[in-house]
Design a protein around this motif. Structure first.
Motif, PDB file in Angstrom:
ATOM      1  N   SER A 212       6.905 -13.997  49.411  1.00  0.00           N
ATOM      2  CA  SER A 212       6.989 -15.420  49.065  1.00  0.00           C
ATOM      3  C   SER A 212       6.890 -16.264  50.342  1.00  0.00           C
ATOM      4  N   VAL A 213       6.311 -17.452  50.240  1.00  0.00           N
ATOM      5  CA  VAL A 213       6.276 -18.334  51.417  1.00  0.00           C
ATOM      6  C   VAL A 213       7.689 -18.640  51.920  1.00  0.00           C
ATOM      7  N   ALA A 214       8.671 -18.534  51.024  1.00  0.00           N
ATOM      8  CA  ALA A 214      10.056 -18.789  51.426  1.00  0.00           C
ATOM      9  C   ALA A 214      10.568 -17.696  52.353  1.00  0.00           C
ATOM     10  N   ILE A 246       2.831 -18.366  46.820  1.00  0.00           N
ATOM     11  CA  ILE A 246       3.764 -19.364  46.309  1.00  0.00           C
ATOM     12  C   ILE A 246       4.263 -18.889  44.952  1.00  0.00           C
ATOM     13  N   PRO A 247       5.580 -18.708  44.810  1.00  0.00           N
ATOM     14  CA  PRO A 247       6.093 -18.248  43.520  1.00  0.00           C
ATOM     15  C   PRO A 247       5.685 -19.228  42.425  1.00  0.00           C
TER      16      PRO A 247
END
Lengths: 276, 276
Positions: A212-214, A246-247
């Motif tokens: 994830s980008v997170a 991106i989720p």
């Protein structure tokens, strides 16, 4: 201090030849020049010229009724830049369509050297965008706007990406293409190798990304790589570098690439402590 | 099973009157009808009709060369929906401009009752968007696309927002306006009061928001409120509800409202555990 305005009454006046039929000419391109539209973009062109970042105005053309309202914007340009004014009828005859904004500038692009030396001029701590095959002017304009909003230091476009100094891209970027340094010259893979050799952690953005980008960890230098809408990044690039997604809900169509760039930049800029 | 295609050779044929000069007519609106363009949107219209969510196709018009390629998409429509085919010349004469996509459908909007009862039909755990004064069709289309990507349950638009079933908004949404339930009827403040009374935590998105979007706590029901680009949300709404901002660099121009909606939805959907 800007030049004294010169009134134009003949749409065929050679002094405003650079503004004739801008809509059609824009599509074919013109060497080294671009068209800036609207007050906000004109203001940013003035600021770019004042900072000597390679951009320069060749001439300004205004609807006469707009002159008083933008005196302060004009004041940022040196007196060598001619300011032409025209009535609505003459203005429309020059531009080739109804230009209700009534504010145009003919600008000169930075030299190729400015782009070529961009990588060497970046600060030690950097966040940059890299685009491969970004062919839609709206998307490229939006991506520059996002780059400015999240403080990206530069945008690197591969040679197959479209020109950010196309009229519509400038407008959609709200002038950010004049303030965020960029280059557009190399093949995608060579461009990314160059960034990696300069110490950038390379992250490809893809619906099939590994994390994830997170979860992108902060780093001194990060390059976020965007592919064209639809096709996405080519396999050989996805296979050569780390990738993030991106989720989102599963579905036929993923996010628009410009929106996706905004979300990823937001997340990375937060992780790097560049915005708060 | 779709209807047997009927060939149209006369652009004035009354059977395809609903497709004539769509570009101009779109601007004035037409009661209860909308134009869907392109294969992806046609596919979503077929799915919407199959789910009986209020949308229905009145007729389909195709470039004859496109017929074979979209047989599977057409199969989703009942045989009562006529399918017309035309040559490029006839097709362009009908549409009024060069329609290189060659795929059009005339659709019927859901009744006003469907929108009015939307709030009561939402699940106990809900994420919705609310728009006040969203007047740009591109932005509204993009916002619906983001709503679909992050699994929003509905979009509520105030009466001053533009119609999401305008041709361009449908196209930019990649058909999401046909799948994300919406209503557009009430005054902004009454709409938000109704959401609050239905148990929604109301969060206005604004560059002057009180907290970062990353700090919005999860809740059973959250409504993210978007204002028009430029002006933003009106003061009385900002003063009546909690507000959040997207961390970004200070500057003249904030993010585009559609991009901002994507970032905020991403962050809220993550917090609510709706995407991973």
């Amino acid at each position: 201090m800007a030049a004294e305005p010169v009134r134009i009454d003949d749409p065929a006046d050679p002094r405003i030849a650079g503004f004739v039929s801008i809509r059609e000419r824009d599509l074919t391109g013109r060497e080294g020049l671009f068209i800036a539209e609207g007050t906000v973009v004109l203001r940013m062109l003035g600021q770019a010229q004042a900072r000597a970042n390679g951009f320069a105005a060749e001439a300004i053309l205004l609807l006469e009724s707009r002159l008083a309202g933008i005196a302060e914007v004009l004041a940022a340009f040196p007196p060598e830049v001619p300011v032409y004014i025209a009535s609505q009828a003459v203005f429309d005859a020059i531009a080739g369509f109804n230009m209700h904004r009534g504010v145009l500038a003919l600008g000169r692009k930075p030299s190729a050297q400015v782009g070529a030396s961009l990588l060497g001029r970046l600060p030690g701590t950097s966040l940059v965008l890299a685009g491969c095959g970004l062919s839609n002017h709206d998307n490229v304009g939006s991506i520059f706007r996002n780059a400015a909003a999240f403080g990206a230091d530069a945008v690197f476009l591969d040679e197959t990406s479209c020109d950010p100094l196309y009229r519509k891209a400038i407008r959609v970027s709200v002038g950010s293409v004049l303030t965020v340094p960029f280059s557009r010259a190399m093949a995608g893979e060579a461009m990314l190798r160059g960034l990696a050799e300069a110490g950038f952690e390379i992250w490809g953005l893809s619906p099939r990304g590994q994390v994830s980008v997170a979860a992108i960890p902060p780093a001194r230098r990060i390059a976020l790589v965007l592919g064209t809408e639809g096709e996405g990044l080519p396999e050989h690039i996805l296979a050569s570098f780390r990738t993030a997604r991106i989720p989102q809900r599963p579905g036929l169509d993923s996010l628009n690439v410009a929106t996706a760039s905004g979300i990823a930049l937001y997340q990375i800029a937060l992780a790097m402590g560049r915005v708060a």
